[in-house]
Write an enzyme that holds these catalytic residues in place. Structure first.
Site, PDB file in Angstrom:
ATOM      1  CE  LYS A 239      -3.855   2.101   2.584  1.00 44.83           C
ATOM      2  NZ  LYS A 239      -4.781   1.954   3.735  1.00 44.83           N
TER       3      LYS A 239
ATOM      4  CB  SER B  87      -8.074   3.840   2.703  1.00 39.22           C
ATOM      5  OG  SER B  87      -7.286   3.194   3.704  1.00 39.22           O
TER       6      SER B  87
ATOM      7  CB  SER C 220      -8.566   0.938   5.524  1.00 37.09           C
ATOM      8  OG  SER C 220      -9.307   2.110   5.370  1.00 37.09           O
TER       9      SER C 220
HETATM   10  N1  GLN Z   1     -13.429   4.497   6.084  1.00 37.06           N
HETATM   11  C1  GLN Z   1     -12.771   4.971   7.244  1.00 37.06           C
HETATM   12  C2  GLN Z   1     -12.324   6.406   7.023  1.00 37.06           C
HETATM   13  O1  GLN Z   1     -12.615   6.924   6.010  1.00 37.06           O
HETATM   14  C3  GLN Z   1     -11.616   4.084   7.604  1.00 37.06           C
HETATM   15  C4  GLN Z   1     -10.389   4.347   6.834  1.00 37.06           C
HETATM   16  C5  GLN Z   1      -9.221   3.514   7.294  1.00 37.06           C
HETATM   17  O2  GLN Z   1      -9.373   2.516   7.982  1.00 37.06           O
HETATM   18  N2  GLN Z   1      -8.024   3.942   6.909  1.00 37.06           N
HETATM   19  O3  GLN Z   1     -11.704   6.978   7.853  1.00 37.06           O
END
Ligand code: GLN
Length: 499
Positions: A82, A157, A181
């Site tokens: 990532k 994400s 995420s």
């Molecule tokens: N969807 C959540 C956010 O937008 C989690 C994102 C994540 O876990 N990095 O913050």
């Protein structure tokens, strides 16, 4: 070489590890094969950067290590990272324009450990800008397509990681999970992912979003694959002040550890799985509910018993998370000022103007929204009303889990209320996207380990994941249950059409 080239990409991490050890295939061969697939699948948008020369050199080095008699499970296994992990030899963007042109002087600990274990990095994977999002539509570079249906999002994400693994471009990838995420994109793409207990993987070199929540973890085809990757990624790191001081763990051995009283037919005999009633609300879509129930029924057949539990503050996890995470983000992102990293505005009047223009140009809309929210909830007069209240509730959410764990060993439920949605849906309504995080946020706020395990398909033939949550440091128990399920079923082995 008994493996035909056309089937190489079907091998998961553990299968490939065995094929490499048996000299049925070389790392160079499989790396070449996967690099060609990455190029052919460029339209998916999974990769932000591919480094063929570096990957081929690493594959050759891995083959030499195996030839010299080394037996590490991951030697020669290709993967990708990532783009939130900094890498010395490849650019790092965190999915943001503000880091355009940035090259880190060091590797993130997670990357360094996987490199040392002999993995071959093919490149950097697309993600939401600074890991903020649930659909990978907040990447400043390009969106990612869900390999099961290109009209749909892969989740976020870690959407690039999920798409790359689901499309068989790599057998495994790194991801990060702040509020879901790893689990949510794994669920949306039919792969397996685990977010360990907060502190198990080092955050050193993982670009910070919300430091008290961010955790790294592997995304792959199976629990066994995840166990192998997590063993190499995790462990104490003195450069991360919140890293847990514990001896290196062999999660693969823990995954195989038989339960007391288990039988061949009932490997999960005696395991109590709690179903929080708040995880099965009226609003849960019927297709997700039935796939999750299907997975739970399999776990029961394997000997587990299902018990009713309650996590009464589940709904509150949304406002709590969307106060704490932006608060920490507003502080963490203050370092991107045009002085030290990446992008700097071309024209400006003075220093303050340079900061303003750089940040206005460099950050996307969602990141700006969170900086605004975070600055607001931390500001004098609102700190007590919002931030402090959220911190108190965070503790109560964690206590609710401890109460539930007096009645069960693991907790199960859906990962997300629906299957992957279509591109564009929810883009104009951030709150709608925030609400879809309801089942992943509580575990994140409590710092607990959690997994997504494929358990069938729902609307439009899209994959559905079962979320399994464990108590602190119970990664082995989670992996054991998921592995037992995957030994008895084949959901995790199904690939998107045309792969
Ligand atoms: N969807 C959540 C956010 O937008 C989690 C994102 C994540 O876990 N990095 O913050």
């Amino acid at each position: 070489m008994t493996k035909t080239s056309s089937s190489l990409h079907d091998l998961g991490v553990a299968q490939l590890s065995r094929a490499l050890a048996a000299k049925e295939v070389s790392s160079l061969e499989v790396t070449q094969h996967l690099l060609a697939r990455v190029t052919a699948a460029d339209a998916l948008g999974a990769f932000l950067h591919v480094d063929e020369a570096q990957a081929l050199a690493a594959a050759q080095a891995a083959d030499a290590r195996r030839a010299a008699g080394e037996t590490g499970a991951l030697i020669g296994v290709p993967l990708a990272h990532k783009d939130i992990f900094v890498t010395r030899d490849m650019p790092t963007t965190a999915g943001s324009k503000i880091l355009g042109g940035y090259l880190s002087p060091f590797d993130a600990t997670v990357v360094a450990r996987l490199n040392a274990a002999g993995t071959v990095s093919l490149g950097k994977l697309n993600c939401d800008e600074f890991a903020m999002g649930s659909a990978n539509e907040n990447s400043a570079y390009r969106p990612v397509m869900n390999p099961w249906d290109h009209d749909r999002v892969p989740g976020g994400s870690s959407g690039g990681s999920a798409a790359a693994v689901a499309a068989r471009l790599v057998p495994g990838a790194t991801g990060t999970d702040t509020g879901g995420s790893i689990r949510q994109p794994a669920s949306f793409t039919g792969i397996t992912g685990i977010k360990p207990t907060y502190g198990v993987c080092s955050r050193y070199g993982m670009i910070a979003f919300a430091s008290s929540l961010d955790q790294a973890g592997p995304m792959a085809r199976s629990a066994e694959d995840c166990a192998l990757l997590l063993s190499a990624m995790s462990g104490f790191d003195e450069r991360d002040a919140t890293s847990i001081q514990q001896a290196p763990q062999d999660f693969h051995a823990q995954m195989l550890q038989a339960r007391e009283g288990a039988t061949a037919a009932q490997p999960l005999k005696g395991l109590r799985i709690g179903l929080p009633r708040e995880f099965f609300p009226e609003a849960l879509s019927a297709d997700v509910n039935s796939a999750v129930r299907q997975g739970l029924a399999e776990l029961e057949k394997l000997g587990a018993t299902l018990v009713d539990v309650s996590l009464p503050r589940t709904e509150l996890a949304i406002p709590v998370y969307y106060i704490i995470a932006p608060a920490e983000a507003s502080s963490n992102l203050s370092r991107f000022d045009g002085v030290r990293f990446g992008h700097r505005a071309a024209q400006y009047d003075d220093l303050l103007d340079m900061y303003k223009k750089t940040r206005a140009e460099g950050f996307g809309a969602e990141v700006k929204r969170r900086i605004m929210i975070g600055s607001y909830v931390l500001s004098h007069g609102y700190y007590d009303a919002y931030y402090l209240q959220a911190q108190k509730l965070r503790r109560m959410i964690a206590d609710d889990f401890q109460q539930a764990f007096t009645q069960c060993d693991l907790i199960a439920g859906p990962v997300a209320p629906t299957v992957a949605w279509k591109h564009g849906e929810g883009k104009d309504d951030p709150v709608k996207a925030y609400l879809a995080d309801i089942f992943t946020l509580p575990g994140s706020l409590a710092g607990l380990p959690g997994m997504s395990v494929p358990v069938g398909v729902g609307e439009g033939g899209m994959p559905v994941g079962l979320q399994l949550l464990g108590n602190y440091f119970k990664e082995g128990q989670l992996l054991h249950a998921a592995h037992a399920l995957q030994q008895a079923t084949a959901w995790h082995a199904s690939a998107p059409g045309g792969i």
